[in-house]
Design an enzyme around this catalytic site. Structure first.
Site, PDB file in Angstrom:
ATOM      1  N   LYS A 144       0.821  -1.210   0.000  1.00 54.81           N
ATOM      2  CA  LYS A 144       0.000   0.000   0.000  1.00 54.81           C
ATOM      3  C   LYS A 144       0.859   1.267   0.000  1.00 54.81           C
ATOM      4  CE  LYS A 144      -4.317  -2.047   1.254  1.00 54.81           C
ATOM      5  NZ  LYS A 144      -5.530  -2.061   2.061  1.00 54.81           N
TER       6      LYS A 144
ATOM      7  N   ARG B 175      -3.236 -10.954   4.085  1.00 59.40           N
ATOM      8  CA  ARG B 175      -3.545 -10.895   2.653  1.00 59.40           C
ATOM      9  C   ARG B 175      -2.376 -10.209   1.935  1.00 59.40           C
ATOM     10  NH1 ARG B 175      -6.087  -7.476  -1.067  1.00 59.40           N
ATOM     11  NH2 ARG B 175      -7.499  -8.533  -2.516  1.00 59.40           N
TER      12      ARG B 175
END
Length: 329
Positions: free
Chosen positions: A269, A304
């Protein structure tokens, strides 16, 4: 949370007095949090809170949660922020399985900041080949906000629904999940992907997200989904600034108090790139692994990730370090 007080277990590897969520770490003390007050260290909490913090979590898709699990990301999208269009999804599922993934999360609609909604038939067409390729290989989660897409995915072989909206987007998804008898991951997000990063605000992001997840769990249970089929995700990067993300990650063990397994999705991210000095998403694996290791130390069960092989290696080293044994043996 009880009487306005929130209790965060402070993990201590295996030497804690109480087991944390029946997993690989434990705790002896807790941080008592309250809105508008400084945190306090305490050595006890109400019985109901302790029961939620210590109870073993039930398996998810047949996977026990007494060790961390890796959820491999399969983006069947041309516009994912990290790897859109760079591989054939049906081939990629086999690569992730070989790399050591425990389960796969297959999605056909990008939910990156600024992403627009796509049509249901297009989303279904994107995910079905990957689900068919993964069937019988690993347990499959479908990453979707839409009941019609989830229905098609479950019929094709998926066994779990991962809804980034936490049942806020499509009113038909909760009854579908309840009727199918499958587990669901309820994520917290503030706003829709197209606008969620415009100006996210919270009174206290850690506690606001806790309360929002508790409300989502209650709504799911009222819809007929047993609590033991619910996984929760605090939604890093979904309607949150860098400061919000870091505040959640520092104290993520708080969310064990909700009594559900925790799924964490930080892989590649943007804030990892900004802090770590990696402009390209594909170069953010080391930063992702660092946050994963920190979350494992706080008892987070499902991770994840895009880079499965590297994370599997890291988790093997953590497991080796945590093994009990005499010095030098």
């Amino acid at each position: 949370m009880q009487d306005g007080l929130y209790y965060r277990p402070i993990p201590q590897d295996q030497c804690g007095r109480w087991p944390l969520a029946g997993g690989w770490t434990g705790f002896t003390h807790l941080e008592c949090l309250q809105r508008g007050a400084a945190p306090r260290i305490v050595d006890s909490a109400p019985d109901r809170v302790m029961a939620a913090l210590t109870a073993p979590r039930p398996p998810v898709l047949g996977l026990t949660l007494d060790r961390p699990r890796l959820m491999g990301i399969v983006n069947a999208t041309p516009d994912s922020f990290s790897d859109g269009g760079r591989y054939d999804p049906a081939t990629h599922v086999r690569a992730l399985a070989a790399d050591g993934a425990d389960l796969l999360d297959i999605g056909g609609e990008s939910t990156r900041p600024g992403a627009e909604e796509i049509a249901v038939p297009d989303e279904i067409a994107r995910i079905l080949p990957a689900i068919e390729a993964a069937r019988g290989l690993l347990p499959i989660s479908v990453d979707t906000r839409k009941a019609a897409v989830a229905q098609a995915a479950l019929a094709a072989g998926a066994g779990m629904v991962n809804d980034v909206s936490g049942f806020d987007f499509d009113a038909g998804l909760a009854p579908l999940v309840a009727g199918a008898g499958v587990p669901v991951c309820l994520m917290h997000a503030q706003g829709l992907p197209a606008t969620m990063q415009d100006d996210p605000r919270y009174d206290d992001v850690l506690l606001d997200v806790y309360d929002a997840l508790a409300a989502r769990i209650d709504r799911a249970v009222r819809a007929g989904i047993p609590a033991d089929r619910i996984v929760i995700d605090p939604g890093i990067g979904f309607g949150k600034t860098e400061a919000h993300n870091l505040a959640i990650l520092r104290r993520i063990s708080l969310y064990h108090g909700l009594g559900c397994p925790i799924l964490l999705g930080v892989s590649r991210k943007r804030f990892i790139g900004r802090i770590g000095g990696a402009d390209l998403a594909a170069e953010r694996m080391p930063g992702t692994l660092a946050l994963t290791v920190a979350a494992v130390a706080q008892g987070v069960q499902i991770h994840r990730v895009h880079d499965v092989a590297e994370h599997a290696q890291g988790l093997r080293l953590i497991a080796a370090l945590n093994k009990n044994g005499k010095a030098g043996t």
